[in-house]
Every structure is written in C-alpha cells, then in structure tokens.
Design a protein around this motif. Structure first.
Motif, PDB file in Angstrom:
ATOM      1  N   MET A   1      -8.709   4.678   9.912  1.00 47.43           N
ATOM      2  CA  MET A   1      -9.778   3.856  10.433  1.00 47.43           C
ATOM      3  C   MET A   1      -9.872   2.570   9.613  1.00 47.43           C
ATOM      4  SD  MET A   1     -13.755   4.848  10.829  1.00 47.43           S
ATOM      5  CE  MET A   1     -14.720   3.933   9.679  1.00 47.43           C
ATOM      6  N   GLN A   2      -9.857   1.456  10.308  1.00 47.26           N
ATOM      7  CA  GLN A   2      -9.940   0.167   9.637  1.00 47.26           C
ATOM      8  C   GLN A   2     -11.400  -0.188   9.384  1.00 47.26           C
ATOM      9  OE1 GLN A   2      -8.132  -3.073  11.725  1.00 47.26           O
ATOM     10  NE2 GLN A   2      -9.256  -4.578  10.547  1.00 47.26           N
ATOM     11  N   ARG A   3     -11.691  -0.493   8.138  1.00 49.58           N
ATOM     12  CA  ARG A   3     -13.046  -0.897   7.793  1.00 49.58           C
ATOM     13  C   ARG A   3     -13.180  -2.404   7.922  1.00 49.58           C
ATOM     14  NH1 ARG A   3     -13.704   2.133   2.201  1.00 49.58           N
ATOM     15  NH2 ARG A   3     -11.579   1.441   2.086  1.00 49.58           N
ATOM     16  N   ARG A   4     -14.420  -2.849   7.908  1.00 53.62           N
ATOM     17  CA  ARG A   4     -14.698  -4.275   8.020  1.00 53.62           C
ATOM     18  C   ARG A   4     -14.054  -5.021   6.861  1.00 53.62           C
ATOM     19  NH1 ARG A   4     -20.510  -6.838   7.468  1.00 53.62           N
ATOM     20  NH2 ARG A   4     -20.031  -8.906   8.197  1.00 53.62           N
ATOM     21  N   HIS A   5     -13.521  -6.198   7.112  1.00 56.05           N
ATOM     22  CA  HIS A   5     -12.883  -7.074   6.128  1.00 56.05           C
ATOM     23  C   HIS A   5     -11.576  -6.504   5.585  1.00 56.05           C
ATOM     24  CE1 HIS A   5     -16.398  -9.514   6.347  1.00 56.05           C
ATOM     25  NE2 HIS A   5     -17.168  -8.590   5.813  1.00 56.05           N
ATOM     26  N   GLU A   6     -10.927  -5.616   6.322  1.00 57.81           N
ATOM     27  CA  GLU A   6      -9.612  -5.154   5.936  1.00 57.81           C
ATOM     28  C   GLU A   6      -8.594  -5.757   6.893  1.00 57.81           C
ATOM     29  OE1 GLU A   6      -9.322  -0.946   5.747  1.00 57.81           O
ATOM     30  OE2 GLU A   6     -10.379  -0.826   3.838  1.00 57.81           O
ATOM     31  N   LEU A   7      -7.351  -5.832   6.421  1.00 61.27           N
ATOM     32  CA  LEU A   7      -6.295  -6.363   7.267  1.00 61.27           C
ATOM     33  C   LEU A   7      -6.000  -5.402   8.410  1.00 61.27           C
ATOM     34  CD1 LEU A   7      -3.752  -7.602   4.587  1.00 61.27           C
ATOM     35  CD2 LEU A   7      -5.225  -9.013   5.996  1.00 61.27           C
ATOM     36  N   SER A   8      -5.898  -5.942   9.616  1.00 57.74           N
ATOM     37  CA  SER A   8      -5.472  -5.105  10.740  1.00 57.74           C
ATOM     38  C   SER A   8      -3.957  -4.904  10.638  1.00 57.74           C
ATOM     39  CB  SER A   8      -5.829  -5.787  12.062  1.00 57.74           C
ATOM     40  OG  SER A   8      -5.047  -6.955  12.231  1.00 57.74           O
ATOM     41  N   ASP A   9      -3.410  -4.014  11.453  1.00 56.82           N
ATOM     42  CA  ASP A   9      -1.968  -3.780  11.433  1.00 56.82           C
ATOM     43  C   ASP A   9      -1.198  -5.038  11.812  1.00 56.82           C
ATOM     44  OD1 ASP A   9      -2.348  -1.151  10.649  1.00 56.82           O
ATOM     45  OD2 ASP A   9      -2.341  -0.385  12.717  1.00 56.82           O
ATOM     46  N   ILE A  10      -1.717  -5.795  12.760  1.00 59.81           N
ATOM     47  CA  ILE A  10      -1.055  -7.036  13.187  1.00 59.81           C
ATOM     48  C   ILE A  10      -1.056  -8.049  12.051  1.00 59.81           C
ATOM     49  CG2 ILE A  10      -1.219  -8.986  14.784  1.00 59.81           C
ATOM     50  CD1 ILE A  10      -2.432  -6.963  16.815  1.00 59.81           C
ATOM     51  N   GLU A  11      -2.196  -8.197  11.361  1.00 62.88           N
ATOM     52  CA  GLU A  11      -2.279  -9.123  10.235  1.00 62.88           C
ATOM     53  C   GLU A  11      -1.356  -8.681   9.104  1.00 62.88           C
ATOM     54  OE1 GLU A  11      -6.914 -10.570  10.770  1.00 62.88           O
ATOM     55  OE2 GLU A  11      -6.453  -8.819   9.541  1.00 62.88           O
ATOM     56  N   TRP A  12      -1.273  -7.374   8.856  1.00 58.16           N
ATOM     57  CA  TRP A  12      -0.406  -6.865   7.813  1.00 58.16           C
ATOM     58  C   TRP A  12       1.055  -7.173   8.128  1.00 58.16           C
ATOM     59  CZ3 TRP A  12       0.383  -6.020   3.121  1.00 58.16           C
ATOM     60  CH2 TRP A  12       1.425  -5.215   2.670  1.00 58.16           C
ATOM     61  N   GLU A  13       1.470  -6.995   9.374  1.00 58.56           N
ATOM     62  CA  GLU A  13       2.849  -7.301   9.760  1.00 58.56           C
ATOM     63  C   GLU A  13       3.129  -8.803   9.642  1.00 58.56           C
ATOM     64  OE1 GLU A  13       5.262  -5.150  10.159  1.00 58.56           O
ATOM     65  OE2 GLU A  13       3.762  -3.612   9.744  1.00 58.56           O
ATOM     66  N   PHE A  14       2.107  -9.609   9.822  1.00 54.22           N
ATOM     67  CA  PHE A  14       2.238 -11.060   9.692  1.00 54.22           C
ATOM     68  C   PHE A  14       2.416 -11.464   8.228  1.00 54.22           C
ATOM     69  CE2 PHE A  14       0.284 -15.357   9.551  1.00 54.22           C
ATOM     70  CZ  PHE A  14       1.094 -15.986  10.483  1.00 54.22           C
ATOM     71  N   VAL A  15       1.712 -10.798   7.318  1.00 54.63           N
ATOM     72  CA  VAL A  15       1.703 -11.154   5.904  1.00 54.63           C
ATOM     73  C   VAL A  15       2.826 -10.484   5.117  1.00 54.63           C
ATOM     74  CG1 VAL A  15       0.336 -10.960   3.776  1.00 54.63           C
ATOM     75  CG2 VAL A  15      -0.769 -11.625   5.897  1.00 54.63           C
ATOM     76  N   ARG A  16       3.221  -9.264   5.489  1.00 56.19           N
ATOM     77  CA  ARG A  16       4.167  -8.483   4.691  1.00 56.19           C
ATOM     78  C   ARG A  16       5.481  -9.209   4.379  1.00 56.19           C
ATOM     79  NH1 ARG A  16       5.698  -2.430   6.084  1.00 56.19           N
ATOM     80  NH2 ARG A  16       5.913  -3.375   8.118  1.00 56.19           N
ATOM     81  N   PRO A  17       6.118  -9.919   5.318  1.00 56.01           N
ATOM     82  CA  PRO A  17       7.376 -10.594   4.959  1.00 56.01           C
ATOM     83  C   PRO A  17       7.197 -11.729   3.952  1.00 56.01           C
ATOM     84  CG  PRO A  17       7.052 -10.565   7.351  1.00 56.01           C
ATOM     85  CD  PRO A  17       5.841  -9.999   6.741  1.00 56.01           C
ATOM     86  N   LEU A  18       5.975 -12.205   3.754  1.00 61.27           N
ATOM     87  CA  LEU A  18       5.726 -13.315   2.841  1.00 61.27           C
ATOM     88  C   LEU A  18       5.525 -12.864   1.402  1.00 61.27           C
ATOM     89  CD1 LEU A  18       3.208 -15.223   5.131  1.00 61.27           C
ATOM     90  CD2 LEU A  18       5.649 -15.651   4.880  1.00 61.27           C
ATOM     91  N   LEU A  19       5.394 -11.558   1.182  1.00 56.85           N
ATOM     92  CA  LEU A  19       5.131 -11.039  -0.160  1.00 56.85           C
ATOM     93  C   LEU A  19       6.415 -10.998  -0.983  1.00 56.85           C
ATOM     94  CD1 LEU A  19       2.748  -8.110   0.776  1.00 56.85           C
ATOM     95  CD2 LEU A  19       2.136 -10.327  -0.173  1.00 56.85           C
ATOM     96  N   PRO A  20       6.297 -11.221  -2.301  1.00 53.11           N
ATOM     97  CA  PRO A  20       7.497 -11.172  -3.147  1.00 53.11           C
ATOM     98  C   PRO A  20       7.993  -9.748  -3.328  1.00 53.11           C
ATOM     99  CG  PRO A  20       5.540 -11.484  -4.480  1.00 53.11           C
ATOM    100  CD  PRO A  20       5.095 -11.548  -3.037  1.00 53.11           C
ATOM    101  N   VAL A  21       9.280  -9.620  -3.613  1.00 47.83           N
ATOM    102  CA  VAL A  21       9.894  -8.325  -3.869  1.00 47.83           C
ATOM    103  C   VAL A  21       9.924  -8.127  -5.383  1.00 47.83           C
ATOM    104  CG1 VAL A  21      12.003  -6.954  -3.614  1.00 47.83           C
ATOM    105  CG2 VAL A  21      11.298  -8.523  -1.808  1.00 47.83           C
ATOM    106  N   SER A  22       9.555  -6.962  -5.850  1.00 47.63           N
ATOM    107  CA  SER A  22       9.538  -6.675  -7.279  1.00 47.63           C
ATOM    108  C   SER A  22      10.962  -6.499  -7.791  1.00 47.63           C
ATOM    109  CB  SER A  22       8.723  -5.412  -7.545  1.00 47.63           C
ATOM    110  OG  SER A  22       8.760  -5.102  -8.922  1.00 47.63           O
ATOM    111  N   LEU A  23      11.295  -7.218  -8.842  1.00 48.25           N
ATOM    112  CA  LEU A  23      12.629  -7.125  -9.437  1.00 48.25           C
ATOM    113  C   LEU A  23      12.621  -6.224 -10.668  1.00 48.25           C
ATOM    114  CD1 LEU A  23      13.656 -10.867  -9.124  1.00 48.25           C
ATOM    115  CD2 LEU A  23      14.224  -8.983  -7.598  1.00 48.25           C
TER     116      LEU A  23
END
Length: 185
Positions: A1-23
């Motif tokens: 269940m998504q709570r208020r002010h949390e990323l939706s699945d669509i927003e998460w898929e939009f943001v996830r490729p922009l995150l850095p990869v841990s080396l």
C-alpha cells in the motif's frame, strides 16, 4: 500500500535509471526507501525547465542567460533537444536592454513590462528615446503559471528554508523536486 508522499511505481521507474550504481563492496540501503524519506521531507504543479542556484544577495536577472542556456527539452523520438523556447514571460525585474537584446538575438519572443524609470527616461528623450517594446497584456497575465511553479517548489520546506547548505546538496534537492513535479503530471 502506497502511503501519502511516497513514490508511486511509475515515479520509481522514472527515477531508478538516474540513480548511481555503487562501486563499493558494501551493500547500499534500499534506494526507494531513501528517496521516499527525501520526498516526505519535501512534501508538496508547474514544471521547471532549468534552474541555477546563487547566494541570496544575487539579483535574479543576472542569471537569465545561464538559465536560458541550461534549457533542454527532449523531442519525442530521435533528434537533438530543443534549446530555444517559443516565448519568454518575465516581470519588470527582467526588463533590461541586455536581456531584450539577447532574446531578440536568439529569435525568442518575449513579453516583459517596462519599468517606470525606463518609461520616464524614454519619454524624456523624446523622438530619440525610441519606440516602447511590444507588450501583450493578455499574454503577460499567463505569467501566474511561473509564479505558481515557484510556490509549489517553495511548499517543500527543505527548499524554502534551504536546509541543505552545501553547493551540491541544495541543487540536488531542487532537481529532485523538479523531477517529481514532472513525473506527477
């Protein structure tokens, strides 16, 4: 269940490729949980195209060239991004010869009202004062969209009060807030 002010699945898929990869060999925390914490910290529709961050004593109009150069709007499909807006709406703070000349040079239409001292000086010079710049009052009334965008950004407490003090973290917070504004449209 998504709570208020949390990323939706669509927003998460939009943001996830922009995150850095841990080396590092060390396991990272769950990125989505961390971002949900950041989003909750900001809590808050306008869509910023570009921004610059300066100290609090710098006049906004000094950054107009930097902001205009930072605009990149992707085209649907292949091709270079658009870097020139069709039209710029500004307030009296952006009414200077340099800004008007730069916009004309780039072929960008603009609706910026003249300041009262500029009107007075132009009229004082008579026929040598030149023509007043074209000003469409109905088009300028649409500028409230820009102000509403600023207000939506400032609804996020961390941005309005500038909790993030470093030169890297504050622009990152503004970029994340802008990204979320785009994703929620």
């Amino acid at each position: 269940m998504q709570r208020r002010h949390e990323l939706s699945d669509i927003e998460w898929e939009f943001v996830r490729p922009l995150l850095p990869v841990s080396l590092r060999a060390r396991k990272r925390l769950d990125d989505r949980t961390v971002l949900n914490g950041i989003v909750w910290k900001f809590r808050a529709l306008g869509r910023p195209l570009a921004f610059t961050v300066t100290d609090g004593t710098t006049n906004d109009c000094t950054q107009s060239t930097a902001v205009m150069d930072a605009i990149r709007v992707p085209r649907p499909g292949p091709g270079r991004p658009r870097i020139r807006p069709d039209h710029v709406l500004g307030d009296k703070g952006y009414s200077s010869r340099a800004i008007h000349a730069r916009l004309r040079q780039r072929g960008v239409g603009h609706t910026i009202p003249e300041r009262t001292d500029q009107i007075r000086n132009r009229l004082r010079r008579g026929c040598r004062g030149g023509r007043p710049p074209v000003f469409d009052k109905q088009l300028h009334e649409q500028r409230n969209v820009v102000e509403r965008c600023f207000n939506r950004l400032k609804q996020r407490r961390g941005i309005a009060t500038r909790y993030d003090k470093t030169a890297g973290s504050y622009p990152a917070a503004v970029a994340l807030a802008s990204l979320l504004m785009w994703a929620r449209r």
